[in-house]
Design a protein around this motif. Structure first.
Motif, PDB file in Angstrom:
ATOM      1  N   ALA A  53      -1.679   7.029  15.125  1.00 43.56           N
ATOM      2  CA  ALA A  53      -1.485   7.379  13.719  1.00 43.56           C
ATOM      3  C   ALA A  53      -2.497   8.454  13.347  1.00 43.56           C
ATOM      4  O   ALA A  53      -3.681   8.315  13.629  1.00 43.56           O
ATOM      5  N   ASP A  54      -2.020   9.517  12.743  1.00 41.37           N
ATOM      6  CA  ASP A  54      -2.886  10.599  12.263  1.00 41.37           C
ATOM      7  C   ASP A  54      -3.144  10.384  10.778  1.00 41.37           C
ATOM      8  O   ASP A  54      -2.282  10.639   9.939  1.00 41.37           O
ATOM      9  N   ASP A  55      -4.366   9.906  10.452  1.00 38.06           N
ATOM     10  CA  ASP A  55      -4.685   9.620   9.050  1.00 38.06           C
ATOM     11  C   ASP A  55      -5.203  10.840   8.297  1.00 38.06           C
ATOM     12  O   ASP A  55      -5.535  10.738   7.108  1.00 38.06           O
ATOM     13  N   GLU A  56      -5.298  11.973   8.988  1.00 35.65           N
ATOM     14  CA  GLU A  56      -5.704  13.242   8.368  1.00 35.65           C
ATOM     15  C   GLU A  56      -7.044  13.134   7.630  1.00 35.65           C
ATOM     16  O   GLU A  56      -7.303  13.855   6.669  1.00 35.65           O
ATOM     17  N   HIS A  57      -7.883  12.197   8.060  1.00 33.24           N
ATOM     18  CA  HIS A  57      -9.214  12.015   7.470  1.00 33.24           C
ATOM     19  C   HIS A  57      -9.121  11.524   6.030  1.00 33.24           C
ATOM     20  O   HIS A  57     -10.029  11.743   5.223  1.00 33.24           O
ATOM     21  N   LEU A  58      -8.027  10.818   5.693  1.00 33.41           N
ATOM     22  CA  LEU A  58      -7.814  10.320   4.337  1.00 33.41           C
ATOM     23  C   LEU A  58      -7.755   8.797   4.363  1.00 33.41           C
ATOM     24  O   LEU A  58      -6.848   8.217   4.959  1.00 33.41           O
ATOM     25  N   PRO A  59      -8.708   8.112   3.717  1.00 33.26           N
ATOM     26  CA  PRO A  59      -8.709   6.639   3.716  1.00 33.26           C
ATOM     27  C   PRO A  59      -7.405   6.033   3.205  1.00 33.26           C
ATOM     28  O   PRO A  59      -6.914   5.043   3.761  1.00 33.26           O
ATOM     29  N   SER A  60      -6.822   6.605   2.165  1.00 34.21           N
ATOM     30  CA  SER A  60      -5.578   6.058   1.609  1.00 34.21           C
ATOM     31  C   SER A  60      -4.449   6.125   2.622  1.00 34.21           C
ATOM     32  O   SER A  60      -3.628   5.197   2.731  1.00 34.21           O
TER      33      SER A  60
ATOM     34  N   THR B  13     -13.978   7.517  10.628  1.00 34.39           N
ATOM     35  CA  THR B  13     -15.068   7.568   9.665  1.00 34.39           C
ATOM     36  C   THR B  13     -15.350   6.191   9.067  1.00 34.39           C
ATOM     37  O   THR B  13     -14.495   5.308   9.043  1.00 34.39           O
ATOM     38  N   SER B  14     -16.569   6.038   8.544  1.00 35.37           N
ATOM     39  CA  SER B  14     -16.981   4.756   7.977  1.00 35.37           C
ATOM     40  C   SER B  14     -16.160   4.378   6.747  1.00 35.37           C
ATOM     41  O   SER B  14     -15.770   3.218   6.589  1.00 35.37           O
ATOM     42  N   GLN B  15     -15.885   5.355   5.862  1.00 41.83           N
ATOM     43  CA  GLN B  15     -15.145   5.038   4.644  1.00 41.83           C
ATOM     44  C   GLN B  15     -13.726   4.584   4.958  1.00 41.83           C
ATOM     45  O   GLN B  15     -13.236   3.590   4.398  1.00 41.83           O
ATOM     46  N   SER B  16     -13.045   5.298   5.854  1.00 42.09           N
ATOM     47  CA  SER B  16     -11.686   4.905   6.227  1.00 42.09           C
ATOM     48  C   SER B  16     -11.680   3.549   6.927  1.00 42.09           C
ATOM     49  O   SER B  16     -10.797   2.717   6.693  1.00 42.09           O
ATOM     50  N   THR B  17     -12.668   3.323   7.793  1.00 41.60           N
ATOM     51  CA  THR B  17     -12.754   2.042   8.493  1.00 41.60           C
ATOM     52  C   THR B  17     -13.000   0.907   7.506  1.00 41.60           C
ATOM     53  O   THR B  17     -12.388  -0.170   7.612  1.00 41.60           O
TER      54      THR B  17
END
Length: 441
Positions: free
Chosen positions: A109-116, A139-143
């Motif tokens: 899955a490519d989350d594009e560096h976006l947590p949402s 990244t920590s925020q997405s995780t």
């Protein structure tokens, strides 16, 4: 690729057969180009949706599925390296019988560096593709968001190969969360030790983002300085919603320069790191002091982003891994995929897949919880490595407690999922050894 199905893993005393199997797996991967690494869209997915599969180990009615979340569009080179390493692990596993007789399929899955988007995609991976585990996000925020909103509610284990926020361990429950890389507390310790050893505590400046990573590094450094009767001379906190390319920063940087700092700590989100360095180089008029950065940048990324001579002033944190094993893995990725490996995440990515598969095997065949199975292979006990996958049930039955030593080195999870065996060290952002008049080092 043919798969061996069996009720209980067969015995394999030597390495010759494993080496032959790995050679066959390598040949199957030669046809998999870098573009195809993420470009095989799962059937039924509308255009623009970021869920993909390999064209070698595909999802089927028989497959057991594992999800991996990476920001491919935002960080293509490091993401490609991670996916290549994970693919190698999947092929090593499937060449040795799969998981409990079923082929392992890695869904990307490519989350594009976006947590949402990371939340949305991991929910879809669980609901529509029945993944039994999550690797990532980067990244920590997405995780943190995926852990809180997806992993814990669905009781789906998550292994992160990159996120370092210490807060993640406080959020996780029932050992759902496992971290291979050292956390931010250990990064803070290393940064402070470096400053203290070089007698640079007098005028320390902090530049960081207002996110989980930046705030943990900031609070940790402030506490360390306070314990030594010191304080930050200045801190510049950047909002992650700001387009930093359009943000001048000239006045802030000139103010910092007038303070004549002994050192600058940069703790930003990864895609801010090169921009901050470029702006420092642009607006700083005198010698630049030592710049210390966490694991948010590496030489290859800095070069790709066009970071200039200021590289010679920067030291950054790297996860210290098994040099021999990591070198072998990276050369294998280079040979098969023609991808120059970026950073040390490849070893962690390979080990994440292997640990998930080993724990799933033990959990399935010996009817114990996944958490107990993971504990049995990552505590002190009989030493095993990735070549022991085929015999994991036999080794578990014989020894009970195993100690996994992977391509990233030893993995030893405590009760909160922290890898106590992970180590950190410093590296120079520039590969030049000559001194620069630009830097006051």
């Amino acid at each position: 690729m043919s798969l061996i199905s069996y009720a209980s893993p067969p015995n394999n005393k030597g390495n010759t057969q494993n080496e032959d199997i790995e050679s066959k797996a390598d040949k199957a991967l030669f046809e998999l180009s870098l573009a195809e690494l993420m470009a095989v869209r799962l059937s039924g997915q509308p255009q623009g949706y970021g869920i993909f599969q390999s064209n070698v180990n595909q999802v089927s009615d028989r497959s057991i599925n594992l999800g991996i979340v990476v920001p491919l569009k935002k960080f293509p080179y490091s993401s490609a390296s991670v996916l290549a390493a994970a693919d190698l692990a999947v092929n090593d596993i499937n060449s040795n019988g799969g998981v409990a007789g079923k082929p392992l399929a890695l869904i990307r899955a490519d989350d594009e560096h976006l947590p949402s988007l990371a939340i949305k995609l991991t929910k879809q991976l669980i609901d529509e593709h029945q993944i039994f585990g999550i690797i990532g996000p980067m990244t920590s925020q997405s995780t943190l968001d995926v852990l809180s909103n997806v992993s814990i509610p669905s009781h789906t284990p998550l292994i992160t190969f990159r996120a370092s926020a210490s807060h993640l361990n406080k959020v996780s429950k029932n050992q759902l969360f496992y971290r291979l890389t050292p956390d931010n507390n250990r990064q803070v310790d290393l940064i402070f030790e470096e400053l203290n050893s070089k007698d640079l505590l007098e005028k320390v400046v902090f530049i960081g983002t207002k996110d989980v990573y930046g705030q943990e590094i900031l609070s940790g450094i402030e506490e360390k300085l306070k314990q030594n009767n010191k304080a930050l001379s200045h801190k510049l906190e950047l909002n992650t919603l700001v387009d930093l390319n359009l943000y001048n920063m000239k006045d802030q940087i000139r103010l910092i320069e007038r303070l004549k700092p002994t050192a600058i700590i940069i703790a930003t989100r990864p895609d801010f790191s090169d921009i901050v360095l470029k702006k420092l180089e642009t607006y700083w008029t005198s010698q630049i002091p030592l710049i210390l950065m966490g694991d948010i940048i590496n030489r290859k990324y800095a070069k790709e982003k066009g970071v200039g001579d200021i590289k010679q002033c920067v030291k950054y944190i790297v996860a210290k891994q098994s040099d021999e094993a990591t070198s072998l893995l990276q050369s294998k990725i280079k040979r098969i995929f023609d991808v120059t490996v970026s950073g040390n995440d490849t070893g962690y990515a390979y080990d994440s897949v292997m640990l998930f598969a080993m724990a799933k095997m033990i959990s399935t065949y010996r009817n114990i919880s996944f958490e107990s199975a993971m504990e049995s292979i990552t505590r002190e006990g009989h030493i095993i490595n990735y070549r022991d996958y085929r015999n994991i049930i036999e080794l578990y039955d014989k020894y009970g407690k195993l100690s996994y030593h992977g391509t990233s080195g030893k993995v030893s999870f405590d009760e909160s999922g922290e890898n106590l065996a992970a180590n950190l060290s410093w590296d120079l952002l520039s590969d030049q050894t000559t001194e620069s008049s630009l830097c006051k080092l």
